[in-house]
Design an enzyme around this catalytic site. Structure first.
Site, PDB file in Angstrom:
ATOM      1  N   TYR A   1       2.523 -18.364  -6.766  1.00 29.39           N
ATOM      2  CA  TYR A   1       2.411 -18.061  -8.191  1.00 29.39           C
ATOM      3  C   TYR A   1       1.734 -16.709  -8.412  1.00 29.39           C
ATOM      4  CZ  TYR A   1       1.022 -18.405 -13.089  1.00 29.39           C
ATOM      5  OH  TYR A   1       0.836 -18.148 -14.419  1.00 29.39           O
TER       6      TYR A   1
ATOM      7  N   SER B   1      -0.333 -12.644 -15.668  1.00 27.43           N
ATOM      8  CA  SER B   1      -1.373 -13.669 -15.611  1.00 27.43           C
ATOM      9  C   SER B   1      -2.642 -13.080 -15.029  1.00 27.43           C
ATOM     10  CB  SER B   1      -0.904 -14.838 -14.736  1.00 27.43           C
ATOM     11  OG  SER B   1      -1.963 -15.727 -14.434  1.00 27.43           O
TER      12      SER B   1
END
Length: 276
Positions: free
Chosen positions: A153, A140
């Site tokens: 995350y 990501s």
């Protein structure tokens, strides 16, 4: 007879995983998909040509399930796996003080530990398909620089990025590529969920409010194809990701300031975490 090329995609019941399945199937590849959402997998399978998809419902944190699924899928690809797309993942956010231990453990398990499980389970099949086989991890843009309210995350995705680099070095002499795609925000069903149990607002609403762009899943699928067939270890996907990559390389202080700004935006005038 040459083995039919095959890709196994986790999180194939929607979003990026579904788009990958469609893209690779369109090139004639055999596609295996896994998910916990059987309905979603059935919908993905219905979008692909007949006989080109096999589905596997299992939890990616289950090591034995990995072995069983890949053993079965590779029966139709001559015992080889040309690409494992470690794509399954969970979004989460909010200040660390709001995130429960259960939420934190689940995120670490699915977004990081399961990625290692997939890599280990797929290795013998990737080796059999080498040279040119590929472990493709979905990281990501959150791995570029840690942002406020994304500590867990972002850490999982930074871990995936680091793992990709390590395995690329370990496996390159075997002819196995190890790559990651690093997309920014993708408009998938997962964004309809709130970032954690303390909040009610869907993640998607926060992204829209912040004026950030969504990258189409079709673009992510194309970049996944490019990553598998190219030489770059990491592929930034979307305008936001590419912009963050540039700023992070040349002006890291800008990202640090942005991270602090985001933290302040989540506090009310008394300095307490904001509530939805």
């Amino acid at each position: 007879m040459r083995a039919r090329k095959g890709i196994f995609i986790t999180g194939g019941g929607s979003g990026i995983g579904r788009a990958m399945a469609q893209h690779f199937a369109a090139q004639g590849w055999m596609v295996g998909i896994s998910d916990l959402n059987q309905q979603g997998m059935d919908e993905t399978k219905a979008l692909l040509p007949d006989g080109q998809c096999k589905t596997y419902k299992f939890d990616v944190t289950d090591r034995e399930a990995w072995d069983e699924a890949l053993k079965d899928f590779t029966l139709v690809t001559g015992g080889q796996l040309h690409v494992l797309a470690n794509n399954a993942g969970l979004p989460s956010g909010g200040p660390l003080t709001e995130v429960t231990h259960e939420e934190m453990d689940l995120l670490l398990d699915v977004n990081l530990r399961a990625v290692f499980y997939g890599a280990k389970a797929a290795f013998p099949y990737l080796k059999a398909a080498a040279p040119g086989s590929c472990l493709l991890n979905t990281a990501s843009a959150a791995a570029i620089y840690g942002m406020a309210n994304q500590s867990v995350y972002g850490a999982t995705k930074a871990g995936v990025r680091s793992m990709t680099e390590s395995l690329e070095a370990e496996w390159s002499h075997l002819g196995i590529k190890v790559r990651s795609i690093m997309p920014s925000f993708i408009d998938t069903p997962l964004l309809q969920n709130p970032p954690n149990r303390s909040r009610n607002t869907p993640i998607r609403d926060s992204v829209v409010k912040a004026g950030l762009e969504f990258t189409p899943v079709e673009e992510v699928a194309q970049e996944a194809w490019n990553a598998v067939h190219g030489d770059k270890v990491h592929t930034l996907v979307g305008k936001t990701a590419r912009k963050m990559g540039f700023i992070g390389k040349f002006f890291p202080g800008v990202l640090r300031k942005r991270a602090r700004t985001l933290a302040k935006a989540h506090e009310d005038s008394e300095g307490r975490p904001a509530r939805s």
